[in-house]
Design a protein around this motif. Structure first.
Motif, PDB file in Angstrom:
ATOM      1  N   LEU A 360      29.560  -8.731  -9.673  1.00 22.45           N
ATOM      2  CA  LEU A 360      30.039  -8.748  -8.301  1.00 22.45           C
ATOM      3  C   LEU A 360      29.141  -9.676  -7.494  1.00 22.45           C
ATOM      4  O   LEU A 360      27.912  -9.631  -7.623  1.00 22.45           O
ATOM      5  CB  LEU A 360      29.984  -7.346  -7.668  1.00 22.45           C
ATOM      6  CG  LEU A 360      30.802  -6.232  -8.317  1.00 22.45           C
ATOM      7  CD1 LEU A 360      30.626  -4.945  -7.518  1.00 22.45           C
ATOM      8  CD2 LEU A 360      32.271  -6.608  -8.402  1.00 22.45           C
ATOM      9  N   LEU A 362      28.228 -10.416  -3.633  1.00 21.79           N
ATOM     10  CA  LEU A 362      28.360  -9.777  -2.324  1.00 21.79           C
ATOM     11  C   LEU A 362      27.664 -10.607  -1.260  1.00 21.79           C
ATOM     12  O   LEU A 362      26.611 -11.193  -1.503  1.00 21.79           O
ATOM     13  CB  LEU A 362      27.739  -8.375  -2.352  1.00 21.79           C
ATOM     14  CG  LEU A 362      28.157  -7.450  -3.515  1.00 21.79           C
ATOM     15  CD1 LEU A 362      27.254  -6.241  -3.568  1.00 21.79           C
ATOM     16  CD2 LEU A 362      29.602  -7.033  -3.352  1.00 21.79           C
ATOM     17  N   LEU A 367      32.667  -8.089  -0.412  1.00 24.05           N
ATOM     18  CA  LEU A 367      32.840  -8.688  -1.727  1.00 24.05           C
ATOM     19  C   LEU A 367      33.393 -10.100  -1.564  1.00 24.05           C
ATOM     20  O   LEU A 367      34.392 -10.308  -0.868  1.00 24.05           O
ATOM     21  CB  LEU A 367      33.821  -7.857  -2.562  1.00 24.05           C
ATOM     22  CG  LEU A 367      34.140  -8.375  -3.972  1.00 24.05           C
ATOM     23  CD1 LEU A 367      32.912  -8.261  -4.863  1.00 24.05           C
ATOM     24  CD2 LEU A 367      35.306  -7.597  -4.572  1.00 24.05           C
ATOM     25  N   ALA A 370      34.077 -11.929  -8.069  1.00 21.16           N
ATOM     26  CA  ALA A 370      33.866 -10.971  -9.160  1.00 21.16           C
ATOM     27  C   ALA A 370      34.314 -11.575 -10.479  1.00 21.16           C
ATOM     28  O   ALA A 370      35.226 -12.405 -10.525  1.00 21.16           O
ATOM     29  CB  ALA A 370      34.630  -9.678  -8.898  1.00 21.16           C
ATOM     30  N   LEU A 382      39.281  -4.262  -7.135  1.00 19.54           N
ATOM     31  CA  LEU A 382      38.367  -5.315  -6.693  1.00 19.54           C
ATOM     32  C   LEU A 382      39.128  -6.447  -6.005  1.00 19.54           C
ATOM     33  O   LEU A 382      38.671  -6.982  -4.987  1.00 19.54           O
ATOM     34  CB  LEU A 382      37.579  -5.847  -7.876  1.00 19.54           C
ATOM     35  CG  LEU A 382      36.500  -4.907  -8.436  1.00 19.54           C
ATOM     36  CD1 LEU A 382      35.960  -5.446  -9.752  1.00 19.54           C
ATOM     37  CD2 LEU A 382      35.380  -4.724  -7.436  1.00 19.54           C
TER      38      LEU A 382
END
Length: 407
Positions: A360, A362, A367, A370, A382
Protein backbone atom coordinates in the motif's frame (compact mmCIF):
# COMPACT_ATOMS: atom_id res chain seq x y z
CA UNK A 1 -31.97 15.14 -26.65
CA UNK A 2 -29.67 12.47 -28.14
CA UNK A 3 -28.29 12.64 -31.67
CA UNK A 4 -30.19 11.09 -34.60
CA UNK A 5 -27.26 8.98 -35.82
CA UNK A 6 -24.06 8.32 -33.91
CA UNK A 7 -21.40 6.68 -36.07
CA UNK A 8 -18.64 4.87 -34.19
CA UNK A 9 -15.45 4.15 -36.12
CA UNK A 10 -14.18 0.95 -34.55
CA UNK A 11 -15.86 -2.04 -32.98
CA UNK A 12 -13.55 -2.83 -30.09
CA UNK A 13 -13.95 -2.64 -26.33
CA UNK A 14 -14.38 1.13 -26.08
CA UNK A 15 -16.90 1.17 -28.94
CA UNK A 16 -18.94 -1.65 -27.43
CA UNK A 17 -18.99 -0.03 -24.02
CA UNK A 18 -20.13 3.28 -25.50
CA UNK A 19 -22.94 1.61 -27.48
CA UNK A 20 -24.17 -0.42 -24.50
CA UNK A 21 -24.16 2.55 -22.11
CA UNK A 22 -25.71 4.94 -24.66
CA UNK A 23 -28.82 2.79 -24.94
CA UNK A 24 -28.88 1.92 -21.23
CA UNK A 25 -28.94 5.65 -20.46
CA UNK A 26 -31.92 6.22 -22.72
CA UNK A 27 -30.24 7.46 -25.87
CA UNK A 28 -32.86 7.47 -28.61
CA UNK A 29 -30.55 7.95 -31.59
CA UNK A 30 -29.34 5.23 -33.92
CA UNK A 31 -25.82 3.95 -33.22
CA UNK A 32 -23.72 2.15 -35.83
CA UNK A 33 -20.34 0.53 -35.17
CA UNK A 34 -18.05 0.23 -38.20
CA UNK A 35 -15.42 -2.43 -37.53
CA UNK A 36 -12.41 -3.42 -39.62
CA UNK A 37 -12.37 -6.93 -38.11
CA UNK A 38 -14.87 -9.49 -39.44
CA UNK A 39 -16.30 -10.02 -35.93
CA UNK A 40 -18.65 -8.24 -33.58
CA UNK A 41 -17.00 -6.63 -30.51
CA UNK A 42 -15.19 -8.87 -28.03
CA UNK A 43 -13.09 -8.53 -24.88
CA UNK A 44 -9.51 -8.20 -26.11
CA UNK A 45 -8.18 -8.49 -22.54
CA UNK A 46 -9.14 -12.19 -22.56
CA UNK A 47 -7.26 -13.19 -25.72
CA UNK A 48 -4.57 -15.01 -23.74
CA UNK A 49 -7.30 -16.98 -21.98
CA UNK A 50 -8.74 -17.97 -25.37
CA UNK A 51 -5.25 -19.08 -26.39
CA UNK A 52 -4.96 -21.16 -23.21
CA UNK A 53 -8.35 -22.76 -23.85
CA UNK A 54 -10.09 -21.22 -20.82
CA UNK A 55 -12.66 -19.51 -23.08
CA UNK A 56 -13.81 -19.93 -26.64
CA UNK A 57 -14.19 -16.99 -29.01
CA UNK A 58 -17.93 -16.67 -28.48
CA UNK A 59 -17.58 -16.50 -24.69
CA UNK A 60 -15.71 -13.18 -24.85
CA UNK A 61 -18.31 -11.34 -26.94
CA UNK A 62 -19.36 -7.94 -25.55
CA UNK A 63 -22.89 -6.49 -25.29
CA UNK A 64 -23.66 -3.49 -27.50
CA UNK A 65 -27.20 -2.54 -26.47
CA UNK A 66 -29.36 -1.77 -29.48
CA UNK A 67 -26.52 -0.70 -31.77
CA UNK A 68 -26.01 -1.98 -35.29
CA UNK A 69 -22.64 -3.48 -36.15
CA UNK A 70 -21.05 -3.57 -39.58
CA UNK A 71 -18.10 -5.95 -39.15
CA UNK A 72 -15.49 -6.10 -41.88
CA UNK A 73 -16.52 -2.58 -42.92
CA UNK A 74 -13.46 -0.40 -42.50
CA UNK A 75 -13.76 3.39 -42.63
CA UNK A 76 -11.05 4.69 -44.96
CA UNK A 77 -11.68 8.45 -44.75
CA UNK A 78 -13.94 10.98 -43.12
CA UNK A 79 -15.16 14.45 -44.04
CA UNK A 80 -15.82 16.39 -40.85
CA UNK A 81 -17.36 19.35 -42.70
CA UNK A 82 -19.89 17.25 -44.62
CA UNK A 83 -20.20 14.76 -41.72
CA UNK A 84 -19.69 11.74 -43.96
CA UNK A 85 -17.64 8.56 -43.83
CA UNK A 86 -16.13 6.71 -46.78
CA UNK A 87 -16.05 2.92 -46.42
CA UNK A 88 -13.63 0.40 -47.89
CA UNK A 89 -16.38 -1.24 -49.95
CA UNK A 90 -17.08 2.04 -51.76
CA UNK A 91 -20.16 2.90 -49.74
CA UNK A 92 -20.54 6.07 -47.66
CA UNK A 93 -22.48 7.01 -44.52
CA UNK A 94 -23.67 10.22 -42.90
CA UNK A 95 -23.55 11.00 -39.20
CA UNK A 96 -24.76 13.57 -36.72
CA UNK A 97 -22.12 12.73 -34.12
CA UNK A 98 -18.92 10.81 -34.77
CA UNK A 99 -17.03 8.72 -32.20
CA UNK A 100 -13.51 7.65 -33.11
CA UNK A 101 -12.65 4.42 -31.29
CA UNK A 102 -9.99 3.22 -33.68
CA UNK A 103 -7.87 1.54 -31.01
CA UNK A 104 -4.17 0.81 -31.43
CA UNK A 105 -1.77 -1.27 -33.47
CA UNK A 106 0.83 -3.62 -31.98
CA UNK A 107 4.36 -2.23 -31.98
CA UNK A 108 6.83 -4.38 -33.89
CA UNK A 109 10.31 -4.22 -32.33
CA UNK A 110 13.40 -3.44 -34.44
CA UNK A 111 14.36 -7.10 -34.77
CA UNK A 112 15.94 -8.20 -38.04
CA UNK A 113 14.33 -11.08 -39.88
CA UNK A 114 10.75 -10.72 -38.61
CA UNK A 115 9.16 -10.20 -42.03
CA UNK A 116 8.85 -12.41 -45.05
CA UNK A 117 11.47 -11.90 -47.77
CA UNK A 118 8.92 -10.06 -49.93
CA UNK A 119 8.11 -7.73 -47.01
CA UNK A 120 4.47 -8.76 -46.91
CA UNK A 121 3.61 -9.77 -43.39
CA UNK A 122 5.47 -11.63 -40.68
CA UNK A 123 7.48 -14.79 -41.21
CA UNK A 124 5.95 -18.14 -40.38
CA UNK A 125 6.17 -18.72 -36.66
CA UNK A 126 6.20 -14.98 -35.80
CA UNK A 127 3.08 -13.62 -34.15
CA UNK A 128 1.55 -10.49 -32.68
CA UNK A 129 -1.42 -10.98 -30.35
CA UNK A 130 -3.98 -8.22 -30.80
CA UNK A 131 -7.02 -9.81 -32.48
CA UNK A 132 -8.97 -13.06 -32.39
CA UNK A 133 -7.52 -13.84 -35.81
CA UNK A 134 -4.02 -13.45 -34.34
CA UNK A 135 -5.05 -15.75 -31.51
CA UNK A 136 -6.37 -18.42 -33.88
CA UNK A 137 -3.17 -18.42 -35.94
CA UNK A 138 -1.01 -18.64 -32.85
CA UNK A 139 -3.09 -21.47 -31.38
CA UNK A 140 -2.80 -23.42 -34.64
CA UNK A 141 0.99 -23.19 -34.69
CA UNK A 142 1.28 -23.74 -30.95
CA UNK A 143 -0.30 -27.16 -31.37
CA UNK A 144 2.92 -28.44 -32.92
CA UNK A 145 5.44 -26.32 -31.05
CA UNK A 146 7.80 -27.27 -28.24
CA UNK A 147 9.55 -23.95 -27.55
CA UNK A 148 8.43 -20.33 -27.68
CA UNK A 149 10.09 -16.97 -27.13
CA UNK A 150 8.02 -13.97 -26.05
CA UNK A 151 9.60 -10.56 -26.71
CA UNK A 152 8.26 -8.14 -24.11
CA UNK A 153 7.62 -8.64 -20.40
CA UNK A 154 4.64 -6.34 -19.93
CA UNK A 155 1.08 -7.37 -19.16
CA UNK A 156 0.48 -8.94 -22.58
CA UNK A 157 3.84 -10.69 -22.68
CA UNK A 158 3.34 -12.29 -19.27
CA UNK A 159 -0.22 -13.29 -20.16
CA UNK A 160 0.90 -14.85 -23.44
CA UNK A 161 3.78 -16.70 -21.78
CA UNK A 162 1.47 -18.10 -19.12
CA UNK A 163 -1.02 -19.24 -21.78
CA UNK A 164 1.65 -20.97 -23.87
CA UNK A 165 3.12 -22.65 -20.78
CA UNK A 166 -0.29 -24.12 -19.92
CA UNK A 167 -0.25 -25.72 -23.39
CA UNK A 168 2.91 -27.60 -22.44
CA UNK A 169 5.33 -25.36 -24.36
CA UNK A 170 8.71 -24.34 -22.94
CA UNK A 171 8.61 -20.54 -22.86
CA UNK A 172 11.29 -17.87 -22.52
CA UNK A 173 10.58 -14.15 -22.07
CA UNK A 174 13.06 -11.56 -23.33
CA UNK A 175 12.49 -8.19 -21.68
CA UNK A 176 14.55 -5.00 -22.00
CA UNK A 177 13.33 -3.58 -18.68
CA UNK A 178 14.93 -4.15 -15.28
CA UNK A 179 11.96 -6.26 -14.16
CA UNK A 180 8.62 -7.53 -15.43
CA UNK A 181 5.63 -5.20 -15.92
CA UNK A 182 7.63 -2.25 -14.61
CA UNK A 183 4.85 0.24 -15.41
CA UNK A 184 2.48 -1.32 -12.86
CA UNK A 185 4.61 -3.41 -10.48
CA UNK A 186 7.59 -2.63 -8.28
CA UNK A 187 10.78 -4.71 -8.16
CA UNK A 188 9.64 -6.89 -5.23
CA UNK A 189 6.30 -7.75 -6.83
CA UNK A 190 8.01 -8.45 -10.15
CA UNK A 191 10.47 -10.79 -8.45
CA UNK A 192 7.58 -12.74 -6.93
CA UNK A 193 5.89 -12.86 -10.33
CA UNK A 194 9.08 -14.11 -11.93
CA UNK A 195 9.21 -16.88 -9.35
CA UNK A 196 5.63 -17.89 -10.16
CA UNK A 197 6.49 -17.97 -13.85
CA UNK A 198 9.55 -20.10 -13.19
CA UNK A 199 7.30 -22.58 -11.36
CA UNK A 200 5.35 -22.89 -14.62
CA UNK A 201 8.55 -23.54 -16.55
CA UNK A 202 8.89 -20.01 -17.95
CA UNK A 203 12.40 -18.53 -17.98
CA UNK A 204 12.89 -14.76 -18.01
CA UNK A 205 15.84 -12.82 -19.46
CA UNK A 206 15.78 -9.29 -18.03
CA UNK A 207 17.77 -6.35 -19.37
CA UNK A 208 18.00 -8.12 -22.69
CA UNK A 209 17.03 -7.09 -26.21
CA UNK A 210 16.18 -9.37 -29.12
CA UNK A 211 18.37 -8.32 -32.05
CA UNK A 212 17.50 -10.73 -34.86
CA UNK A 213 15.56 -13.80 -35.89
CA UNK A 214 18.04 -15.94 -37.78
CA UNK A 215 17.32 -17.99 -40.88
CA UNK A 216 17.57 -21.07 -38.66
CA UNK A 217 14.73 -19.75 -36.51
CA UNK A 218 16.84 -18.76 -33.50
CA UNK A 219 16.30 -15.53 -31.58
CA UNK A 220 19.62 -13.72 -31.27
CA UNK A 221 19.96 -11.40 -28.27
CA UNK A 222 22.05 -8.22 -28.23
CA UNK A 223 24.56 -10.12 -26.07
CA UNK A 224 25.03 -12.63 -28.89
CA UNK A 225 23.28 -15.43 -26.99
CA UNK A 226 20.77 -17.38 -29.08
CA UNK A 227 17.47 -18.97 -28.11
CA UNK A 228 16.08 -21.78 -30.18
CA UNK A 229 12.36 -21.52 -30.78
CA UNK A 230 9.40 -22.72 -32.82
CA UNK A 231 7.29 -19.63 -32.07
CA UNK A 232 8.15 -15.98 -31.60
CA UNK A 233 5.46 -13.84 -29.95
CA UNK A 234 5.84 -10.06 -30.11
CA UNK A 235 4.36 -8.27 -27.09
CA UNK A 236 6.05 -4.87 -27.20
CA UNK A 237 3.12 -2.60 -26.55
CA UNK A 238 0.75 -0.75 -28.85
CA UNK A 239 0.63 2.56 -30.71
CA UNK A 240 -2.59 4.59 -31.08
CA UNK A 241 -4.21 4.23 -34.49
CA UNK A 242 -4.47 7.85 -35.62
CA UNK A 243 -3.95 7.86 -39.40
CA UNK A 244 -7.64 8.39 -40.15
CA UNK A 245 -7.89 11.33 -37.77
CA UNK A 246 -4.63 12.84 -39.01
CA UNK A 247 -5.75 12.64 -42.65
CA UNK A 248 -9.00 14.39 -41.69
CA UNK A 249 -7.07 17.30 -40.22
CA UNK A 250 -7.81 16.59 -36.55
CA UNK A 251 -5.30 17.51 -33.85
CA UNK A 252 -3.10 14.47 -33.19
CA UNK A 253 -0.22 14.08 -30.74
CA UNK A 254 0.66 10.58 -29.66
CA UNK A 255 -3.09 9.97 -29.86
CA UNK A 256 -6.14 11.90 -31.03
CA UNK A 257 -6.24 14.99 -28.82
CA UNK A 258 -9.46 15.42 -26.82
CA UNK A 259 -10.65 17.73 -24.04
CA UNK A 260 -12.59 16.88 -20.87
CA UNK A 261 -15.76 16.51 -22.97
CA UNK A 262 -13.86 13.93 -25.06
CA UNK A 263 -14.32 16.23 -28.04
CA UNK A 264 -11.72 16.26 -30.82
CA UNK A 265 -10.68 19.39 -32.69
CA UNK A 266 -13.60 19.36 -35.18
CA UNK A 267 -17.28 19.92 -34.31
CA UNK A 268 -19.36 16.81 -33.60
CA UNK A 269 -16.26 14.57 -33.49
CA UNK A 270 -15.21 12.70 -30.33
CA UNK A 271 -12.62 10.06 -29.47
CA UNK A 272 -12.36 7.38 -26.78
CA UNK A 273 -10.13 4.46 -25.89
CA UNK A 274 -6.62 3.47 -26.94
CA UNK A 275 -6.49 6.00 -29.79
CA UNK A 276 -7.12 8.94 -27.44
CA UNK A 277 -4.78 11.46 -25.82
CA UNK A 278 -6.32 13.35 -22.90
CA UNK A 279 -4.35 15.96 -20.95
CA UNK A 280 -1.18 14.62 -22.54
CA UNK A 281 -1.83 11.01 -21.49
CA UNK A 282 -2.53 7.92 -23.59
CA UNK A 283 -3.65 5.17 -21.21
CA UNK A 284 -3.82 2.11 -23.45
CA UNK A 285 -5.78 0.12 -20.85
CA UNK A 286 -9.36 -1.15 -20.78
CA UNK A 287 -10.40 0.63 -17.57
CA UNK A 288 -9.76 4.19 -18.76
CA UNK A 289 -11.28 3.35 -22.17
CA UNK A 290 -14.51 2.26 -20.50
CA UNK A 291 -14.55 5.30 -18.23
CA UNK A 292 -14.23 7.52 -21.28
CA UNK A 293 -16.98 5.57 -23.04
CA UNK A 294 -19.28 6.02 -20.02
CA UNK A 295 -18.76 9.78 -19.96
CA UNK A 296 -19.32 10.21 -23.68
CA UNK A 297 -22.40 7.98 -23.62
CA UNK A 298 -23.85 10.14 -20.85
CA UNK A 299 -23.19 13.29 -22.87
CA UNK A 300 -24.49 12.11 -26.24
CA UNK A 301 -27.50 10.25 -24.84
CA UNK A 302 -28.60 13.44 -23.13
CA UNK A 303 -28.73 11.81 -19.68
CA UNK A 304 -25.82 13.97 -18.41
CA UNK A 305 -24.90 16.45 -21.16
CA UNK A 306 -22.36 18.20 -18.93
CA UNK A 307 -20.48 15.03 -17.88
CA UNK A 308 -16.70 15.44 -17.90
CA UNK A 309 -13.76 13.06 -18.06
CA UNK A 310 -10.94 14.31 -15.86
CA UNK A 311 -8.61 11.32 -16.02
CA UNK A 312 -8.26 7.78 -14.67
CA UNK A 313 -6.42 5.83 -12.03
CA UNK A 314 -5.89 2.70 -14.10
CA UNK A 315 -6.23 -0.78 -12.64
CA UNK A 316 -4.03 -3.46 -14.22
CA UNK A 317 -5.08 -6.98 -13.38
CA UNK A 318 -4.28 -10.57 -14.33
CA UNK A 319 -6.25 -13.43 -12.81
CA UNK A 320 -4.73 -16.78 -13.66
CA UNK A 321 -4.02 -19.13 -10.79
CA UNK A 322 -0.52 -18.53 -9.35
CA UNK A 323 -0.06 -15.41 -11.51
CA UNK A 324 -2.89 -13.36 -10.02
CA UNK A 325 -2.01 -9.72 -9.54
CA UNK A 326 -3.61 -6.29 -9.44
CA UNK A 327 -1.94 -2.90 -9.41
CA UNK A 328 -3.52 0.53 -9.37
CA UNK A 329 -2.76 4.11 -8.52
CA UNK A 330 0.70 5.55 -7.95
CA UNK A 331 2.67 2.47 -6.96
CA UNK A 332 6.14 3.94 -7.64
CA UNK A 333 5.98 7.04 -5.44
CA UNK A 334 8.18 5.50 -2.77
CA UNK A 335 11.01 5.02 -5.26
CA UNK A 336 11.70 8.77 -5.40
CA UNK A 337 13.62 10.75 -2.79
CA UNK A 338 11.58 10.49 0.46
CA UNK A 339 12.30 14.15 1.14
CA UNK A 340 10.23 15.10 -1.89
CA UNK A 341 7.05 13.79 -0.26
CA UNK A 342 7.35 13.73 3.56
CA UNK A 343 3.73 12.61 4.03
CA UNK A 344 4.33 9.40 2.10
CA UNK A 345 4.23 5.99 3.80
CA UNK A 346 4.46 2.45 2.46
CA UNK A 347 3.07 -0.73 3.99
CA UNK A 348 4.25 -4.12 2.71
CA UNK A 349 3.22 -7.66 3.54
CA UNK A 350 5.18 -10.56 2.01
CA UNK A 351 4.42 -14.26 2.36
CA UNK A 352 7.25 -16.18 0.72
CA UNK A 353 5.61 -19.53 1.52
CA UNK A 354 2.50 -18.71 -0.48
CA UNK A 355 4.28 -16.49 -2.97
CA UNK A 356 2.14 -13.45 -2.20
CA UNK A 357 3.16 -9.80 -2.02
CA UNK A 358 1.05 -6.80 -0.98
CA UNK A 359 1.91 -3.14 -0.93
CA UNK A 360 0.00 0.00 0.00
CA UNK A 361 1.23 3.50 -0.83
CA UNK A 362 -0.27 6.10 1.52
CA UNK A 363 -0.15 9.86 1.62
CA UNK A 364 -1.26 10.92 5.05
CA UNK A 365 -4.48 9.02 5.75
CA UNK A 366 -5.29 8.50 2.04
CA UNK A 367 -4.55 5.50 -0.19
CA UNK A 368 -2.81 6.56 -3.43
CA UNK A 369 -1.63 3.20 -4.81
CA UNK A 370 -1.57 -0.54 -4.19
CA UNK A 371 -0.12 -3.79 -5.52
CA UNK A 372 -1.53 -7.23 -4.74
CA UNK A 373 0.10 -10.38 -6.07
CA UNK A 374 -0.98 -13.93 -5.31
CA UNK A 375 -4.00 -12.95 -3.19
CA UNK A 376 -6.63 -10.57 -4.57
CA UNK A 377 -9.13 -10.96 -1.72
CA UNK A 378 -9.22 -7.25 -0.88
CA UNK A 379 -8.73 -5.78 -4.36
CA UNK A 380 -12.31 -4.51 -4.68
CA UNK A 381 -12.24 -2.75 -1.32
CA UNK A 382 -8.85 -1.19 -1.99
CA UNK A 383 -9.93 0.04 -5.43
CA UNK A 384 -13.01 1.66 -3.86
CA UNK A 385 -10.90 3.26 -1.13
CA UNK A 386 -8.66 4.77 -3.79
CA UNK A 387 -11.59 5.99 -5.87
CA UNK A 388 -13.46 7.55 -2.94
CA UNK A 389 -10.33 9.20 -1.54
CA UNK A 390 -11.62 8.82 2.01
CA UNK A 391 -9.57 8.68 5.24
CA UNK A 392 -8.26 5.21 6.05
CA UNK A 393 -8.28 3.31 9.37
CA UNK A 394 -5.55 4.04 11.92
CA UNK A 395 -3.81 0.73 11.23
CA UNK A 396 -3.41 0.47 7.44
CA UNK A 397 -1.96 -3.05 7.63
CA UNK A 398 -5.52 -4.20 8.29
CA UNK A 399 -6.39 -3.06 4.78
CA UNK A 400 -4.37 -5.96 3.48
CA UNK A 401 -5.90 -8.60 5.71
CA UNK A 402 -9.36 -7.75 7.04
CA UNK A 403 -10.96 -5.08 4.87
CA UNK A 404 -12.73 -7.55 2.62
CA UNK A 405 -14.29 -9.30 5.61
CA UNK A 406 -15.47 -6.08 7.18
CA UNK A 407 -17.20 -4.56 4.15
Amino acid sequence: MSARHVAVVGAGMAAARFAERYHALGGSGRVTLYGAEPRAPYNRVLLADVLAGRFDAEAIALPIGGAAVRPGCEVVSLDTAARTLALADGDSAEYDELVLATGANPVLPPVRGLRRPDGRGLRAGVHALRTLADCARLAEEAAGARRAVVVGGGVLGVSAARALATLGIQVEIVHQGPYLIERQLDADAAAALRGALRALGVEVYLGNRARALTEDGEVELASGYRLGTDLLVLACGVRPRTALAHAAGLAVGTGIVVDDALAASAPHVHAIGDCTQHRGTVHGLAGPAWEQADVLAARLSGSAPDARYTGSRPLARLSAGPLEYAAFGEVHLDEADPGDDPGLAVVRLTDTTRGSYKKLVLRGDRLVGAILLGDLTTVGDLARALERDEPLPDHPLHLLTTLGASS
